[in-house]
Structure formats: structure tokens, C-alpha cells
Design an enzyme around this catalytic site. Structure first.
Site, mmCIF file in Angstrom:
data_model
loop_
_atom_site.group_PDB
_atom_site.id
_atom_site.type_symbol
_atom_site.label_atom_id
_atom_site.label_comp_id
_atom_site.label_asym_id
_atom_site.label_seq_id
_atom_site.Cartn_x
_atom_site.Cartn_y
_atom_site.Cartn_z
ATOM 1 N N CYS A 163 43.084 35.537 42.075
ATOM 2 C CA CYS A 163 42.855 34.089 42.202
ATOM 3 C C CYS A 163 41.938 33.577 41.102
ATOM 4 C CB CYS A 163 42.298 33.758 43.574
ATOM 5 S SG CYS A 163 40.815 34.674 44.043
ATOM 6 N N HIS A 475 36.805 33.385 47.244
ATOM 7 C CA HIS A 475 38.152 33.018 46.815
ATOM 8 C C HIS A 475 38.046 31.859 45.824
ATOM 9 C CE1 HIS A 475 42.416 32.329 46.891
ATOM 10 N NE2 HIS A 475 42.298 31.128 47.447
#
Length: 517
Positions: A163, A475
Site C-alpha cells: 500500500c 495502512h
């Protein structure tokens, strides 16, 4: 598996208010992190590492790797234009990396003794002893302002904690004229095959391919396995399933592209001399900045420098004898501290800038070795902006090291979507009579070239990378501007969102473009 055609870019950039707000992920508190003695693996001998160019950023030291479990298995492979909510992958706690190194700009400064020279006339431009201009690749690509444009959205599959890579690529693909240089194939005639620090175009080729696929694909998302393979070939630390810092990856990628596209074929030896350093103490900042930038460009000249690199001045003054030492350093991004204020949970971006340029006293363990006193002395240090790039990258320093632990600063930074004004942070233009022999920009160049250093200095936001969670549990996602609206990029999924969702606590790296005024 078949995919439905991807909606048009216009639909995503319409800025309609039908999109729903973003529901931030709920992070389960992690147990106290344990320090680790692990470090990045060295680059294999079979690959040529991409080295960082000299003084390419305020904090060129790699940041600690951030690990998480945001595997794509929990991310929907479908594409929804108007979701009722945004789901996030489950985040699991794993062992954090070692503490990050102290930024270069915060380390003890020990500079050589500066000799005194005769008076210096600022009307005579400085020239190095390197002789004529070094041979270069004739690769001239216009550096321009660009208006708000629709972005053709394509998600990027998470390949196991990638990510950090996906969010960065989304923002760079939204840097319209820069991305077009690669998608149009212009990069092919600009590769420096003689630069030992580059990859002989391998990295540029991989970057161009992923941007082309994103621009022309009709699928809702792509599998960036080829691009990641090329990255891992030249930087083994990004292999495996570890999470990494998006700003660290951005630095590696831009530095690597810079070396691939560096127009300088033979780099001259431009080492500074005591006489030159003494001259810098007498020159006005505006003149010294231009001269030092010209010297820097004799070794570093690429499209990355054109668009992303600026310059700041670092001035030290001994509090005993008042001797000064001034250096001019290039930067790829501004790494701004977040002021630790009691009470408020929100600060403005201008407060971060004020903290960055605030005078700092170096003493005790940080004392400066004064070349005149020839011993450690308390000194003041002042950083100031001396040159601003067309694309200003701002890294918010959310992670701080305290002994064996690394904390994240969760303070919300309030930053403007439009009209970030940095004019007051730049030195004012010199009067015409003080720039006798200095090159003056023509009215046409000043109006069309965002590199021209004339006020005002105003910027609009077009991209943000966000970080949710902590160092060991997080994230990355991205926001990118598309015409008059905004897109939210969460790995495989692209959704339209309201502009009021862009400014929030997770903001980590800001992408600003200079605008015409």
C-alpha cells in the site's frame, strides 16, 4: 475473471456531493513495541544500487520500515463508484523496526575553518574552477504550470503490504506534466547510460510502463507486479512482505529516476573552498542562492530537479564570537515538524512552517565546533527557504523516536486545498541596481515557467498520502485531485469523495503545485 469497464474520468472528477464520508479504520492498540536489531539487507552484487544524489533532501537518511498486515485478501477486487462506506483491511501487530536515524538537519554541525578574503562585489557572478560547462544530454522538456485536469483512475492491487507503493504511485500519476513525460515516451531519449549511479533506464522504463497502464487501462484495477519486480531488483529492502514508509519509497523512486535521467555526462569537481565559503557570508541570500544553485546543477540536472527540487539555507552563528557559517542545500521535500502544543489537537500547516524556520539554539551535546574559537560553542541555527520548486512535496514528521520506542504524532494538521502562500517565507527580490550582471527572467519566462524565483509563491494541493495506525500497525491510502473533485485511492478501489474529507488526521505527505497568479 471478467471485469466490467471502468467508468470515465469525467464521472469521477465531477465533484458531485453524492459521495459519502470516509469511515476511518478502527485500530486495535498494539502492545509496547520491542526494539529490533534487524536492518535492511544489502543490495546484491548483481544489481547496481541507486544512490541518493548529494543533498537531495533535508532528511536523506532512510526512515525505519513500517510493518503492517494490510494484505489484499481483505480488499474487495470489485470497483464501486459510490460506496456506502470504505472498508479497511484488518491490521495485525508485528515487530517494529529499529529507531530511525537522526535527520541530518538535526545533527551536530562541524564545518571547516573559514578563511577571510578581500571584499566581494556582488555584481560579479561566481565561477568555479571546473572550467567550461560539462557535457550534457540535450533533453529539454518544458516545465509548466498545469490546470486542474481529469484523472483517469485505475486502482493498484496490493501485492502483500505494498500500500505504501500504491499510494505514492497514485500521487505521482496525478503530477500531470511529469507523468506525461513518461507516458509519451520522452524519457527514452533522456536516459544517461554513462551514470554509474543510475539503472541505465531500467527504473525509468518500469515507471513509464505502470503510468501508461494506469492511463489507458479499462479495468478497475491493475496488478503492478512488473513494476514492483523492477523496484526490488534495484532496492532489495522493498522485497518481501514487510511494510515500508511511503516517504522513504518516494525518496528512493525520485532519486533513482533522477540518476537515470541526469543530463550531466561528466560531473565536474565542484568542491567548495574556504575562500568560497567566506564569500557566502558576505553575499545577499538571493545572490548566493542563485550561484550555489548553478553550481549544484553542474552535477545534478534532470527533470526531477526541474520539477521537485528546491533549496534552503542553513546558517550557524557562534554565540561567543558571533562567527557565522552559511550553507545552501538542495531538497526533494520539506520535512516539517509538527509543533507539540498543549491543548489543541489541530495545528495549521503555517505553524509547522514557522517551527521549521524558527531559530534553534545548539548547546551541550549539540554544541557547534566553532572554527574561529576552535572549540565546542553554543550556537544558533536558522533554516530558511531560498528556492521553491514547481512541485512542493511536504512530509509531515509524524514519527518521533524516544529511546527504544517510536511514537506517532496524531495531531491534525490543517492545510489549505488552494492558495498555500509561501511568499513571506522567501527572501524578497533584490533591487535592480544590486543585480547588475545577474540573469533576469523575461516577462514571458516569468509568466510561464514555475521555476522562476519571483513572488508570489502560491500553491494548490493535488495529492495526499495518508497513514493510518502506528509504526507497527498501519495502512497507506491516497487522495488525488481530478478536475474540480477528489478521488480516494485505497489500493484496488477508487472512489469519488467530497473535498472536505481531504484534510484529516491521517495526512502524511502533501503534494502541492505552484499556480499562476
Amino acid at each position: 475473471m471478467s471485469h466490467s469497464p471502468r467508468p470515465t474520468a469525467y464521472a469521477f472528477g465531477s465533484g458531485t456531493t453524492s459521495s459519502t464520508s470516509i469511515t476511518y479504520p478502527s485500530i486495535t492498540p498494539a502492545s509496547p513495541p520491542v526494539t529490533s536489531a534487524s536492518s535492511f539487507s544489502p543490495t546484491p552484487p548483481s544489481f547496481t544500487p541507486v544512490s541518493l544524489p548529494p543533498q537531495a533532501s533535508i532528511n536523506p537518511s532512510p526512515l525505519a520500515r513500517r510493518r503492517s498486515e494490510c494484505m489484499n485478501g481483505s480488499i474487495s477486487s470489485g470497483f464501486t463508484h459510490r460506496p456506502t462506506s470504505i472498508d479497511y483491511p484488518d491490521l495485525h501487530v508485528i515487530r517494529p523496526p529499529p529507531p530511525v536515524a537522526t535527520p541530518v538537519s538535526e545533527r551536530q554541525d562541524s564545518r571547516p575553518h573559514l578563511l577571510h578574503s578581500s571584499s566581494y562585489s556582488i555584481s560579479v557572478p561566481y565561477t568555479t574552477k571546473a572550467g567550461p560547462k560539462p557535457p550534457t544530454i540535450q533533453s529539454n522538456y518544458p516545465v509548466v504550470y498545469w490546470p486542474d485536469a481529469p484523472i483517469n483512475p485505475a486502482g493498484l492491487k496490493n501485492l502483500g503490504n505494498t500500500c505504501y507503493m500504491n499510494a505514492t504511485i497514485q500521487c505521482l500519476s496525478a503530477t500531470v506534466p511529469f507523468a506525461r513525460f513518461f507516458t509519451d515516451g520522452r524519457w527514452r531519449s533522456a536516459v544517461n547510460m554513462l551514470n554509474p549511479l543510475g539503472t541505465k533506464g531500467s527504473l525509468a522504463d518500469a515507471f513509464a510502463q505502470i503510468l501508461r497502464e494506469m492511463a489507458h487501462s479499462e479495468l478497475p484495477y491493475l496488478n503492478p507486479v512488473g513494476f514492483r519486480k523492477s523496484i526490488c531488483n534495484h532496492a532489495v529492502q522493498f522485497s518481501g512482505s514487510d511494510q515500508h514508509d511511503s516517504q522513504e519509497f518516494l525518496t528512493f523512486l525520485l532519486d533513482g529516476l533522477h540518476e537515470d535521467l541526469n543530463r550531466i555526462l561528466t560531473k565536474p569537481n565542484n568542491e567548495s573552498s574556504p575562500e568560497r565559503e567566506a564569500e557566502l557570508e558576505k553575499l545577499p541570500q538571493q545572490i548566493a542562492s542563485e550561484q550555489e544553485w548553478d553550481i549544484y546543477r553542474m552535477r545534478n540536472d534532470s527533470l526531477i530537479v526541474d520539477y521537485f527540487q528546491g533549496q534552503f539555507r542553513n546558517r550557524l552563528e557562534c554565540l561567543t564570537c558571533h562567527h557565522t557559517s552559511t550553507t545552501y542545500n538542495s531538497f526533494m521535500y520539506l520535512s516539517l515538524p509538527i509543533p507539540n502544543l498543549k491543548g489543541p489537537s489541530k495545528v495549521s500547516l503555517y505553524s509547522c512552517l514557522d517551527t521549521f524556520v524558527k531559530e534553534e539554539v545548539l548547546e551541550k551535546s549539540e554544541a557547534w565546533h566553532c572554527p574561529r574559537c576552535k572549540t565546542l560553542r553554543s550556537a544558533t541555527k536558522i533554516l530558511s527557504l531560498s528556492r521553491l520548486p514547481p512541485v512542493l512535496l511536504i512530509h509531515l514528521k509524524r514519527f518521533s523516536v524516544k529511546g527504544p520506542f517510536t511514537d506517532k504524532i496524531e495531531t491534525t494538521v490543517d492545510f489549505p486545498l488552494r492558495g498555500l502562500d509561501l511568499t513571506n517565507y522567501m527572501p524578497p527580490p533584490l533591487p535592480p541596481d544590486m543585480r547588475k550582471n545577474a540573469e533576469k527572467p523575461t516577462p514571458t519566462s516569468a509568466a510561464n515557467d514555475p521555476r522562476v524565483q519571483l513572488p508570489p509563491y502560491r500553491y494548490d494541493l493535488y495529492g495526499v498520502t495518508n497513514h493510518f495506525g502506528s509504526l507497527s500497525n498501519g495502512h497507506y491510502t491516497a487522495f488525488v485531485s481530478s478536475r474540480s473533485g477528489w478521488l480516494y485511492c485505497d489500493d484496488s478501489r477508487i472512489t469519488s469523495i467530497d473535498s472536505k474529507e481531504v484534510v484529516g488526521r491521517p495526512a502524511y505527505v502533501l503534494y502541492y503545485k505552484r499556480i499562476k497568479t
